[in-house]
Design a protein around this motif. Structure first.
Motif, mmCIF file in Angstrom:
data_model
loop_
_atom_site.group_PDB
_atom_site.id
_atom_site.type_symbol
_atom_site.label_atom_id
_atom_site.label_comp_id
_atom_site.label_asym_id
_atom_site.label_seq_id
_atom_site.Cartn_x
_atom_site.Cartn_y
_atom_site.Cartn_z
ATOM 1 N N ILE A 25 29.391 36.557 -0.992
ATOM 2 C CA ILE A 25 30.053 35.391 -0.321
ATOM 3 C C ILE A 25 29.892 35.117 1.060
ATOM 4 O O ILE A 25 28.962 34.316 1.795
ATOM 5 C CB ILE A 25 31.093 34.908 -0.743
ATOM 6 C CG1 ILE A 25 31.510 35.241 -1.728
ATOM 7 C CG2 ILE A 25 32.043 34.319 0.359
ATOM 8 C CD1 ILE A 25 32.655 35.261 -2.889
ATOM 9 N N ASN A 26 29.265 36.705 1.950
ATOM 10 C CA ASN A 26 29.186 36.363 3.160
ATOM 11 C C ASN A 26 27.854 36.528 3.821
ATOM 12 O O ASN A 26 27.012 35.433 4.395
ATOM 13 C CB ASN A 26 29.371 38.016 3.535
ATOM 14 C CG ASN A 26 30.992 38.044 4.243
ATOM 15 O OD1 ASN A 26 31.499 37.140 4.577
ATOM 16 N ND2 ASN A 26 31.265 38.865 4.568
ATOM 17 N N ILE B 283 29.106 27.933 -2.113
ATOM 18 C CA ILE B 283 30.419 29.090 -2.801
ATOM 19 C C ILE B 283 30.617 29.237 -4.226
ATOM 20 O O ILE B 283 30.360 29.400 -4.943
ATOM 21 C CB ILE B 283 31.118 29.845 -2.000
ATOM 22 C CG1 ILE B 283 30.070 30.249 -1.040
ATOM 23 C CG2 ILE B 283 32.269 31.072 -1.965
ATOM 24 C CD1 ILE B 283 31.552 30.315 0.857
ATOM 25 N N ARG B 284 31.963 27.342 -3.792
ATOM 26 C CA ARG B 284 32.649 27.755 -5.483
ATOM 27 C C ARG B 284 31.556 27.790 -6.936
ATOM 28 O O ARG B 284 32.540 27.736 -7.557
ATOM 29 C CB ARG B 284 33.527 27.009 -5.325
ATOM 30 C CG ARG B 284 34.640 26.885 -4.239
ATOM 31 C CD ARG B 284 35.500 25.163 -3.378
ATOM 32 N NE ARG B 284 36.876 26.230 -2.486
ATOM 33 C CZ ARG B 284 37.305 25.495 -1.940
ATOM 34 N NH1 ARG B 284 36.679 24.804 -1.773
ATOM 35 N NH2 ARG B 284 38.561 25.793 -1.435
ATOM 36 N N LYS B 285 30.455 26.781 -6.353
ATOM 37 C CA LYS B 285 29.437 26.500 -7.455
ATOM 38 C C LYS B 285 29.017 27.522 -7.890
ATOM 39 O O LYS B 285 29.073 27.899 -8.887
ATOM 40 C CB LYS B 285 28.790 24.802 -7.314
ATOM 41 C CG LYS B 285 27.420 25.408 -8.436
ATOM 42 C CD LYS B 285 28.280 24.506 -9.329
ATOM 43 C CE LYS B 285 27.233 23.706 -10.617
ATOM 44 N NZ LYS B 285 27.806 22.715 -10.657
ATOM 45 N N LEU B 286 28.791 28.255 -6.473
ATOM 46 C CA LEU B 286 27.751 29.649 -7.399
ATOM 47 C C LEU B 286 29.123 30.858 -8.003
ATOM 48 O O LEU B 286 28.918 31.420 -8.702
ATOM 49 C CB LEU B 286 27.504 30.254 -6.492
ATOM 50 C CG LEU B 286 26.105 29.393 -5.683
ATOM 51 C CD1 LEU B 286 26.358 30.404 -3.617
ATOM 52 C CD2 LEU B 286 25.122 29.336 -6.647
ATOM 53 N N PHE B 287 30.484 31.020 -7.805
ATOM 54 C CA PHE B 287 31.479 31.815 -7.875
ATOM 55 C C PHE B 287 32.522 31.636 -8.276
ATOM 56 O O PHE B 287 33.187 32.567 -8.913
ATOM 57 C CB PHE B 287 30.926 32.698 -6.068
ATOM 58 C CG PHE B 287 30.628 32.922 -6.063
ATOM 59 C CD1 PHE B 287 29.462 34.642 -6.725
ATOM 60 C CD2 PHE B 287 29.427 33.052 -4.656
ATOM 61 C CE1 PHE B 287 28.366 34.515 -6.376
ATOM 62 C CE2 PHE B 287 28.166 33.144 -4.281
ATOM 63 C CZ PHE B 287 27.732 34.006 -4.702
ATOM 64 N N SER C 223 37.852 31.312 -5.201
ATOM 65 C CA SER C 223 36.830 32.334 -4.708
ATOM 66 C C SER C 223 36.917 32.568 -2.756
ATOM 67 O O SER C 223 36.923 33.129 -2.490
ATOM 68 C CB SER C 223 35.564 32.163 -4.676
ATOM 69 O OG SER C 223 35.181 32.310 -5.863
ATOM 70 N N VAL C 224 37.245 31.481 -2.480
ATOM 71 C CA VAL C 224 37.594 31.156 -1.313
ATOM 72 C C VAL C 224 38.560 30.008 -0.603
ATOM 73 O O VAL C 224 38.775 29.102 -0.919
ATOM 74 C CB VAL C 224 36.283 30.662 -0.265
ATOM 75 C CG1 VAL C 224 35.799 31.871 0.016
ATOM 76 C CG2 VAL C 224 35.410 29.561 -0.771
#
Ligand SMILES: Nc1ncnc2c1ncn2[C@@H]1O[C@@H]2COP(=O)(O)O[C@H]2[C@H]1O
Length: 139
Positions: free
Chosen positions: A22-23, A102-106, A114-115
């Protein structure tokens, strides 16, 4: 304009040991991580942080998820950081999130997404102050 925004990498992500992934997305998007700390939120901290959602039906589940395992709290800095990070995160519901976000990926679900990122510059200031002092932030 250079801004700072507040981010949380949530328990669903710390549990899967993907905070580095994520970072990497955050940094590749041009945002700089200028403060970061791993913390296990207390129920009181989570309730205070999400007080705006206290009347929503998902509040209890949200507080439960956010206190289940550690999180990583962060301050991100960059051009238009508040809006930029919201773009990078993608929609709250991962099914609606754009490719590469990020949300699509994780993200696993709307709750385990996730975030978290601040929704305005004003709230960014309030949220940052809940976890960091000026001395903690090295821009
Ligand atoms: N139905 C829902 N609508 C919006 N947010 C929800 C819902 N259910 C759970 N949540 C969570 O509530 C959180 C509030 O802000 P976040 O950006 O952290 O991300 C949101 C989601 O993880």
């Amino acid at each position: 304009m250079t801004e700072r925004t507040f981010s949380i990498i949530k328990p669903d992500a710390t549990r899967r040991n993907i905070t580095g992934k994520i970072n990497a997305v955050i940094e590749e998007a041009g945002l700089r991580i200028v403060a970061q700390r791993r913390v296990h939120l207390t129920e009181e901290q989570a309730k205070t942080f999400y007080a705006v959602h206290a009347e929503r039906p998902f509040y209890g589940e949200l507080v439960g998820q956010m206190t289940a395992e550690p999180v990583v709290v962060q301050v991100l800095q960059g051009d238009n950081a508040v809006a930029r990070y919201r773009e990078v995160m993608g929609a709250t519901n991962p099914e609606q999130a754009a490719d590469g976000t990020i949300r699509k990926l994780f993200a696993l679900s709307i709750g385990e997404n996730s975030v978290h990122g601040s929704d305005s510059l004003e709230n960014a200031g309030i949220e940052i102050a809940q976890f960091f002092t000026d001395a903690d932030i090295v821009g």
